[in-house]
Design a protein around this motif. Structure first.
Motif, PDB file in Angstrom:
ATOM      1  N   SER A  49       1.124  -1.204  -0.047  1.00  0.00           N
ATOM      2  CA  SER A  49      -0.191  -0.563  -0.190  1.00  0.00           C
ATOM      3  C   SER A  49       0.730   2.034  -0.079  1.00  0.00           C
ATOM      4  O   SER A  49       0.756   2.274  -0.716  1.00  0.00           O
ATOM      5  CB  SER A  49      -0.939   0.471   1.643  1.00  0.00           C
ATOM      6  N   ALA A  50       2.281   0.985   0.451  1.00  0.00           N
ATOM      7  CA  ALA A  50       2.409   2.583   0.449  1.00  0.00           C
ATOM      8  C   ALA A  50       3.772   2.429  -1.053  1.00  0.00           C
ATOM      9  O   ALA A  50       4.725   3.310  -1.233  1.00  0.00           O
ATOM     10  CB  ALA A  50       3.454   2.227   1.630  1.00  0.00           C
ATOM     11  N   ARG A  51       4.001   1.637  -1.468  1.00  0.00           N
ATOM     12  CA  ARG A  51       4.588   1.667  -2.666  1.00  0.00           C
ATOM     13  C   ARG A  51       3.650   2.531  -3.820  1.00  0.00           C
ATOM     14  O   ARG A  51       2.853   2.642  -3.622  1.00  0.00           O
ATOM     15  CB  ARG A  51       4.665   0.531  -3.296  1.00  0.00           C
TER      16      ARG A  51
ATOM     17  N   PRO B  28       0.991   9.817  -9.193  1.00  0.00           N
ATOM     18  CA  PRO B  28       1.435   8.608  -8.351  1.00  0.00           C
ATOM     19  C   PRO B  28       0.919   7.067  -7.316  1.00  0.00           C
ATOM     20  O   PRO B  28       1.373   5.964  -7.971  1.00  0.00           O
ATOM     21  CB  PRO B  28       2.708   8.991  -7.781  1.00  0.00           C
ATOM     22  N   HIS B  29       0.581   7.830  -6.437  1.00  0.00           N
ATOM     23  CA  HIS B  29      -0.507   7.125  -5.508  1.00  0.00           C
ATOM     24  C   HIS B  29      -2.419   6.729  -6.509  1.00  0.00           C
ATOM     25  O   HIS B  29      -2.498   5.445  -6.595  1.00  0.00           O
ATOM     26  CB  HIS B  29      -0.944   8.274  -4.359  1.00  0.00           C
ATOM     27  N   ILE B  30      -2.708   7.990  -6.501  1.00  0.00           N
ATOM     28  CA  ILE B  30      -3.593   7.378  -7.236  1.00  0.00           C
ATOM     29  C   ILE B  30      -4.033   6.582  -8.422  1.00  0.00           C
ATOM     30  O   ILE B  30      -4.721   5.949  -8.923  1.00  0.00           O
ATOM     31  CB  ILE B  30      -4.414   8.796  -7.886  1.00  0.00           C
ATOM     32  N   ASP B  31      -3.415   6.954  -8.997  1.00  0.00           N
ATOM     33  CA  ASP B  31      -3.252   6.274 -10.368  1.00  0.00           C
ATOM     34  C   ASP B  31      -2.795   4.648  -9.624  1.00  0.00           C
ATOM     35  O   ASP B  31      -2.977   3.439 -10.606  1.00  0.00           O
ATOM     36  CB  ASP B  31      -2.053   6.240 -11.653  1.00  0.00           C
ATOM     37  N   MET B  32      -2.008   4.528  -8.787  1.00  0.00           N
ATOM     38  CA  MET B  32      -1.346   2.836  -8.227  1.00  0.00           C
ATOM     39  C   MET B  32      -3.063   1.893  -7.705  1.00  0.00           C
ATOM     40  O   MET B  32      -2.768   0.953  -7.949  1.00  0.00           O
ATOM     41  CB  MET B  32      -1.086   3.428  -7.295  1.00  0.00           C
ATOM     42  N   VAL B 132     -11.942  -7.397  -3.441  1.00  0.00           N
ATOM     43  CA  VAL B 132     -12.047  -7.556  -2.111  1.00  0.00           C
ATOM     44  C   VAL B 132     -11.036  -6.810  -1.370  1.00  0.00           C
ATOM     45  O   VAL B 132     -10.706  -6.513  -0.730  1.00  0.00           O
ATOM     46  CB  VAL B 132     -12.740  -8.498  -1.462  1.00  0.00           C
ATOM     47  N   PHE B 133      -9.793  -7.849  -2.340  1.00  0.00           N
ATOM     48  CA  PHE B 133      -8.543  -7.838  -1.735  1.00  0.00           C
ATOM     49  C   PHE B 133      -7.551  -6.554  -1.242  1.00  0.00           C
ATOM     50  O   PHE B 133      -7.367  -6.526  -0.683  1.00  0.00           O
ATOM     51  CB  PHE B 133      -7.961  -8.849  -1.870  1.00  0.00           C
ATOM     52  N   VAL B 134      -7.343  -6.261  -2.376  1.00  0.00           N
ATOM     53  CA  VAL B 134      -6.960  -5.109  -2.632  1.00  0.00           C
ATOM     54  C   VAL B 134      -7.586  -3.975  -1.928  1.00  0.00           C
ATOM     55  O   VAL B 134      -6.966  -2.761  -0.956  1.00  0.00           O
ATOM     56  CB  VAL B 134      -7.340  -4.011  -4.030  1.00  0.00           C
ATOM     57  N   MET B 135      -8.856  -4.029  -1.261  1.00  0.00           N
ATOM     58  CA  MET B 135      -9.488  -2.687  -1.008  1.00  0.00           C
ATOM     59  C   MET B 135      -9.285  -3.046   0.546  1.00  0.00           C
ATOM     60  O   MET B 135      -9.495  -2.173   1.680  1.00  0.00           O
ATOM     61  CB  MET B 135     -11.405  -2.804  -1.285  1.00  0.00           C
ATOM     62  N   HIS B 136      -9.436  -4.415   1.254  1.00  0.00           N
ATOM     63  CA  HIS B 136      -9.422  -4.892   2.151  1.00  0.00           C
ATOM     64  C   HIS B 136      -8.052  -4.373   3.360  1.00  0.00           C
ATOM     65  O   HIS B 136      -7.863  -3.824   3.436  1.00  0.00           O
ATOM     66  CB  HIS B 136      -9.744  -5.886   2.756  1.00  0.00           C
ATOM     67  N   ASP B 137      -6.710  -5.461   2.126  1.00  0.00           N
ATOM     68  CA  ASP B 137      -6.068  -5.512   2.822  1.00  0.00           C
ATOM     69  C   ASP B 137      -4.889  -4.983   2.229  1.00  0.00           C
ATOM     70  O   ASP B 137      -3.844  -4.160   3.348  1.00  0.00           O
ATOM     71  CB  ASP B 137      -5.509  -7.290   2.316  1.00  0.00           C
ATOM     72  N   VAL B 138      -5.246  -3.473   0.789  1.00  0.00           N
ATOM     73  CA  VAL B 138      -4.406  -2.506   0.430  1.00  0.00           C
ATOM     74  C   VAL B 138      -4.550  -2.069   1.020  1.00  0.00           C
ATOM     75  O   VAL B 138      -3.729  -0.854   1.978  1.00  0.00           O
ATOM     76  CB  VAL B 138      -3.720  -3.365  -1.242  1.00  0.00           C
ATOM     77  N   GLU B 139      -5.771  -0.977   0.763  1.00  0.00           N
ATOM     78  CA  GLU B 139      -6.338  -0.087   1.329  1.00  0.00           C
ATOM     79  C   GLU B 139      -6.995   0.228   2.312  1.00  0.00           C
ATOM     80  O   GLU B 139      -7.462   1.294   2.760  1.00  0.00           O
ATOM     81  CB  GLU B 139      -7.617   0.567  -0.100  1.00  0.00           C
ATOM     82  N   GLY B 140      -7.025  -1.047   2.272  1.00  0.00           N
ATOM     83  CA  GLY B 140      -7.717  -0.980   4.669  1.00  0.00           C
ATOM     84  C   GLY B 140      -9.305  -0.479   4.300  1.00  0.00           C
ATOM     85  O   GLY B 140      -9.403  -0.184   5.972  1.00  0.00           O
TER      86      GLY B 140
END
Lengths: 237, 195
Positions: A49-51, B28-32, B132-140
């Motif tokens: 997430s920080a990447r 960089p953050h939004i596009d990621m 679901v994985f990205v929203m929960h585990d990566v984006e919180g």
């Protein structure tokens, strides 16, 4: 107790186990390993997430779309702000702008003849005299007031800059030394208000002061340029 | 660095320099986020990212400053990307996908694929599971927030997440497998199941 299911081990990556599950995990190497592996997956995801990746967009491709959408005014289109104003040309907005213009003019006029820009105990205020009671803008929502506030600030800064460029009487009053003193004072004010913005970044009052100070600084810089010899021009201060 | 509130005001007024500065600062953050949600299709991700930025700038006058600009823009990015994925049918009827995933019997289709990163592994997931994985585990996001965004139940979100983690755990086995785990006492003698 039999082994924990895959779904349950997956859940236990970031959930607390029950007492029974905890007892099992303490005694079963297989389940403990699986739980650790799931925790590692979650940790990898959190680290991701920080990447920061390279942008998917470029300004060169985004700009034409923003121009077409009238978000950017490139001269051939109307800016969204202007467009919004035209569509929603409400009398109160025009009234607010007019009152501000009159006030700004009155302040500049007073200033140019050496008086205080703000009439302290003067009941003959130009704005008050020329603004009938029923033209005072009334806002029906925070949105309306904020739009008017933004437009008023932009108008005030533009008017100040214009007066600094056009009003020759100001030049007679202020010496270069006095203008430099004001410029230095404005720089200190900008710095102080900038620090205040760090504490209250979205405070409309602080933002308003910051914008006004920047506008005055720009106007003063132009004024200094006018009173200096042509061979000496300041581009920054 | 220029104060962001001032930059935003200038951008609302149509100042191209301010718009560009906001884009440069946050792209960089939004596009990621867009890239993660879309998965491996770089062209689609680029198209959606462009739409996201147009939407962010369109909505800028409505930004109230109640949250950080980055948080506000991030929300728009997630919403817009999910809408775009729905339009391309990649995220259609997620609830059905959850059920189908639960019912499907697939012994181990991932054994031949070894992912070198969480991003590469997540790209192998189904659109619903990846989202679901990205929203929960990566984006919180919480399961309740995910459920609201995706029009599913919190339970459906959990189910999808656990299955996504299960697949990722296999794809990333070489990175996440733990050789030895310290136990307080001797390992019991029961038979381990096949995962």
């Amino acid at each position: 107790m039999s082994h924990l299911s895959t779904d349950r081990l997956s859940a236990l990556a970031d959930e607390s186990p029950t007492a029974t599950e905890l007892a099992h995990l303490a005694s079963c190497a297989e389940c403990a390993r699986e739980r650790a592996a799931f925790q590692a997956v979650v940790e990898l995801a959190a680290a991701d997430s920080a990447r920061i990746g390279s942008p998917l967009t470029s300004w060169e491709t985004l700009r034409p779309a923003l121009v077409a959408d009238r978000i950017i005014d490139d001269g051939s289109t109307v800016s969204p702000a202007a467009s919004r104003n035209r569509r929603g040309s409400r009398p109160w907005l025009q009234a607010a702008a007019a009152v501000l213009l009159v006030l700004g003019g009155a302040m500049a006029g007073r200033y140019s003849i050496g008086a205080s820009p703000l009439p302290i105990a003067d009941s003959s205020s130009v704005a008050a005299a020329s603004a009938p009671a029923d033209s005072v803008p009334r806002f029906h929502s925070i949105d309306e007031a904020r739009v008017a506030q933004l437009q008023s600030q932009a108008l005030y800064q533009s008017a100040t800059a214009f007066l600094a460029a056009q009003d020759t009487s100001i030049r007679a009053v202020d010496s270069p030394a006095a203008i430099r003193t004001r410029l230095a004072a404005l720089d200190r004010a900008t710095q102080a208000i900038g620090q205040a913005l760090d504490d209250a970044p979205y405070d409309p009052v602080i933002n308003g002061y910051y914008l006004s100070t920047l506008g005055q600084r720009e106007a003063t810089l132009r004024q200094l340029n006018m009173v200096m010899p042509a061979s000496m021009r300041i581009t920054s201060y | 660095m220029e104060h962001e509130p001032l930059l935003i005001r200038r951008a609302i007024a149509g100042d191209e320099g301010a718009l560009r500065a906001l884009w440069a600062r946050h792209a960089p953050h939004i596009d990621m986020v867009v890239r993660r949600l879309v998965g491996g299709d770089a062209d689609l991700a680029a198209d959606i990212a462009q739409e996201v930025w147009i939407q962010i700038f369109r909505a800028l006058p409505s930004y109230r400053g109640d949250s950080q600009f980055s948080t506000w823009a991030h929300r728009i990015a997630v919403n817009r990307t999910l809408n775009a994925l729905r339009k391309t049918k990649r995220l259609a009827n997620l609830e059905t996908e959850v059920t189908e995933d639960s019912a499907s019997v697939d012994p181990d289709p991932d054994r031949t694929f070894v992912a070198q990163s969480i991003e590469a592994a997540a790209a192998q997931l189904s659109p619903g599971a990846r989202t679901v994985f990205v929203m929960h585990d990566v984006e919180g996001y919480t399961h309740e927030e995910i459920a609201e965004q995706l029009g599913i139940t919190p339970g459906g979100s959990k189910s999808q997440l656990f299955k996504a983690r299960g697949k990722l755990r296999k794809l990333l086995a070489h990175l996440v497998d733990v050789r030895d785990v310290e136990l307080p006492r001797k390992e019991p003698a029961h038979v381990a199941p096949v995962y």
